[in-house]
Design an enzyme around this catalytic site. Structure first.
Site, PDB file in Angstrom:
ATOM      1  N   ARG A 154       0.839  -1.185   0.000  1.00  0.00           N
ATOM      2  CA  ARG A 154       0.000   0.000   0.000  1.00  0.00           C
ATOM      3  C   ARG A 154       0.887   1.253   0.000  1.00  0.00           C
ATOM      4  O   ARG A 154       1.985   1.234   0.556  1.00  0.00           O
ATOM      5  CB  ARG A 154      -0.933   0.001   1.210  1.00  0.00           C
ATOM      6  CG  ARG A 154      -1.917  -1.179   1.225  1.00  0.00           C
ATOM      7  CD  ARG A 154      -2.787  -1.180   2.467  1.00  0.00           C
ATOM      8  NE  ARG A 154      -3.687  -2.324   2.465  1.00  0.00           N
ATOM      9  CZ  ARG A 154      -3.378  -3.523   2.980  1.00  0.00           C
ATOM     10  NH1 ARG A 154      -2.182  -3.725   3.548  1.00  0.00           N
ATOM     11  NH2 ARG A 154      -4.251  -4.521   2.940  1.00  0.00           N
ATOM     12  N   LYS A 181      -2.252  -2.047   7.669  1.00  0.00           N
ATOM     13  CA  LYS A 181      -3.681  -1.767   7.753  1.00  0.00           C
ATOM     14  C   LYS A 181      -4.377  -2.693   8.733  1.00  0.00           C
ATOM     15  O   LYS A 181      -5.239  -2.263   9.502  1.00  0.00           O
ATOM     16  CB  LYS A 181      -4.305  -1.913   6.361  1.00  0.00           C
ATOM     17  CG  LYS A 181      -5.801  -1.644   6.312  1.00  0.00           C
ATOM     18  CD  LYS A 181      -6.327  -1.769   4.898  1.00  0.00           C
ATOM     19  CE  LYS A 181      -7.833  -1.494   4.836  1.00  0.00           C
ATOM     20  NZ  LYS A 181      -8.358  -1.608   3.454  1.00  0.00           N
ATOM     21  N   HIS A 244      -1.644   3.246  -5.582  1.00  0.00           N
ATOM     22  CA  HIS A 244      -2.335   2.059  -5.078  1.00  0.00           C
ATOM     23  C   HIS A 244      -2.605   1.057  -6.202  1.00  0.00           C
ATOM     24  O   HIS A 244      -2.773  -0.138  -5.968  1.00  0.00           O
ATOM     25  CB  HIS A 244      -3.648   2.466  -4.416  1.00  0.00           C
ATOM     26  CG  HIS A 244      -4.140   1.493  -3.393  1.00  0.00           C
ATOM     27  ND1 HIS A 244      -4.670   0.263  -3.721  1.00  0.00           N
ATOM     28  CD2 HIS A 244      -4.190   1.562  -2.036  1.00  0.00           C
ATOM     29  CE1 HIS A 244      -5.025  -0.373  -2.610  1.00  0.00           C
ATOM     30  NE2 HIS A 244      -4.741   0.386  -1.589  1.00  0.00           N
ATOM     31  N   ARG A 247      -0.929  -2.500  -6.959  1.00  0.00           N
ATOM     32  CA  ARG A 247      -1.377  -3.732  -6.305  1.00  0.00           C
ATOM     33  C   ARG A 247      -2.313  -4.512  -7.228  1.00  0.00           C
ATOM     34  O   ARG A 247      -2.172  -5.722  -7.393  1.00  0.00           O
ATOM     35  CB  ARG A 247      -2.083  -3.387  -4.981  1.00  0.00           C
ATOM     36  CG  ARG A 247      -1.114  -2.893  -3.920  1.00  0.00           C
ATOM     37  CD  ARG A 247      -1.800  -2.273  -2.727  1.00  0.00           C
ATOM     38  NE  ARG A 247      -2.636  -3.181  -1.972  1.00  0.00           N
ATOM     39  CZ  ARG A 247      -2.195  -4.095  -1.111  1.00  0.00           C
ATOM     40  NH1 ARG A 247      -0.887  -4.250  -0.922  1.00  0.00           N
ATOM     41  NH2 ARG A 247      -3.035  -4.856  -0.438  1.00  0.00           N
ATOM     42  N   HIS A 271      -3.819  -9.558   2.399  1.00  0.00           N
ATOM     43  CA  HIS A 271      -5.269  -9.615   2.496  1.00  0.00           C
ATOM     44  C   HIS A 271      -5.684 -10.748   3.425  1.00  0.00           C
ATOM     45  O   HIS A 271      -4.900 -11.668   3.688  1.00  0.00           O
ATOM     46  CB  HIS A 271      -5.892  -9.859   1.117  1.00  0.00           C
ATOM     47  CG  HIS A 271      -5.868  -8.642   0.238  1.00  0.00           C
ATOM     48  ND1 HIS A 271      -6.109  -8.696  -1.121  1.00  0.00           N
ATOM     49  CD2 HIS A 271      -5.645  -7.322   0.526  1.00  0.00           C
ATOM     50  CE1 HIS A 271      -6.026  -7.481  -1.631  1.00  0.00           C
ATOM     51  NE2 HIS A 271      -5.744  -6.634  -0.662  1.00  0.00           N
ATOM     52  N   TYR A 281      -4.827 -14.533   8.429  1.00  0.00           N
ATOM     53  CA  TYR A 281      -3.580 -14.143   7.783  1.00  0.00           C
ATOM     54  C   TYR A 281      -2.416 -14.703   8.587  1.00  0.00           C
ATOM     55  O   TYR A 281      -2.394 -14.640   9.805  1.00  0.00           O
ATOM     56  CB  TYR A 281      -3.461 -12.619   7.687  1.00  0.00           C
ATOM     57  CG  TYR A 281      -2.098 -12.163   7.205  1.00  0.00           C
ATOM     58  CD1 TYR A 281      -1.750 -12.270   5.867  1.00  0.00           C
ATOM     59  CD2 TYR A 281      -1.156 -11.653   8.096  1.00  0.00           C
ATOM     60  CE1 TYR A 281      -0.503 -11.868   5.408  1.00  0.00           C
ATOM     61  CE2 TYR A 281       0.094 -11.240   7.654  1.00  0.00           C
ATOM     62  CZ  TYR A 281       0.417 -11.352   6.311  1.00  0.00           C
ATOM     63  OH  TYR A 281       1.668 -10.969   5.873  1.00  0.00           O
TER      64      TYR A 281
END
Length: 318
Positions: A154, A181, A244, A247, A271, A281
């Site tokens: 990001r 994030k 961005h 990505r 993600h 994750y």
């Protein structure tokens, strides 16, 4: 998310709340600043002096509707969320009876998210990479531009990169949880090309904290630097490519052109990818496959940049 600390006040008002970081749930300082700017610009002038116990649903709706009326629907929705967080804390500390935003559920709906502009055409990606190589700007900004498609993190994670996070011996970049994030440490395997870009920049900014140092030695480059550079190169950041967008570029081409397994790609994008045990994750999952993928991706981009005819290899990273 974040907690809101009530300052000492006999008649507590909304403006007496200040953002207080509270790891690990707290946001980054930049995010906290953004929330406070939203309060100061769009909420405090109308509700700041009102005692929290006196704030009614219509007060909140009127305040947020004023924001929406100027075309900022997303800001209006987020302002309602932030007011609700402050009010729920007031309830928890005995300063208010209830959260008035609960009565506004469904009134201010969350706008549909817009996809970031991205280039996914193989031919156009090659042209973009050549344009980046020819960019006439500072070494810091050009290095960020060159690294962005290789690591596809990001924009905030890229510009905030710190030298302490880079491990050249292990050829990896470990982004700490507080800068991610989803508040989980993330590992970015560094291809030979990515490591070379960083080594080339190190003599210039290596003595500073940030890889992409800004004019202020204590801060990274501006969050608008990459998009501004893309615009200088002639790209429309609203319809063609944004910082961005690298990505989406990687996500699409890695799967459709190189046949990389989606789960491997999604993990590298940091993600949520629930597995059979419900794990959302895992920073080391598919790490071996991700290392192979990142080097293969960098080599593929070199081929596109050279303008050679590209034929997807039959082997797959699974």
């Amino acid at each position: 998310m974040f907690s809101l600390r009530l300052q000492a006040d006999r008649s507590p008002r909304l403006e007496t709340y200040a953002v207080e970081r509270h790891p690990p749930q707290s946001p980054s300082p930049a995010h906290a600043d953004k929330i406070m700017q939203r309060f100061q610009k769009d909420v405090f002038p109308w509700l700041g002096k009102t005692p929290v116990a006196s704030i009614k649903p219509m007060d909140v709706l009127t305040c947020c509707q004023r924001i929406a009326d100027r075309g900022a629907a997303d800001t209006a929705y987020r302002a309602k969320q932030n007011i609700g967080q402050a009010m729920r804390y007031a309830v928890a500390t005995g300063r208010a009876e209830r959260d008035p935003t609960a009565d506004l559920r469904g009134v201010l709906k969350k706008p549909k998210s817009k996809h970031f502009a991205a280039i996914t055409s193989v031919a156009e990606v090659g042209a973009l990479l050549r344009a980046i190589d020819g960019f006439k700007g500072t070494l810091v900004v050009q290095s960020a531009l060159c690294l962005a498609p290789l690591v596809f993190v990001r924009p905030g994670e890229l510009r905030g990169a710190q030298w302490a996070e880079i491990d050249f011996e292990r050829a990896e970049w470990r982004i700490p949880a507080e800068r991610m994030k989803r508040r989980r440490e993330h590992i970015v395997p560094l291809s030979r090309q990515a490591a070379a870009i960083l080594r080339d920049l190190q003599p210039l900014t290596g003595e500073r904290q940030h890889v992409f140092a800004g004019r202020d030695p204590k801060k990274p480059m501006s969050d608008a630097a990459v998009n501004a550079a893309l615009r200088r190169m002639g790209y429309d950041t609203k319809t063609e490519i944004t910082g961005h967008g690298f990505r989406a570029m990687a996500r699409t081409i890695l799967h459709e052109e190189l046949g990389v397994d989606r789960d491997v790609i999604e993990h590298q994008l940091a993600h949520r990818v629930p597995d059979a045990l419900g794990e959302a994750y895992n920073r080391t999952k598919f790490l071996k496959e991700r290392r192979v993928m990142m080097q293969r991706w960098a080599d593929y981009l070199d081929t596109l940049k050279a303008g050679a005819e590209v034929v997807a290899l039959p082997s797959r990273v699974t």
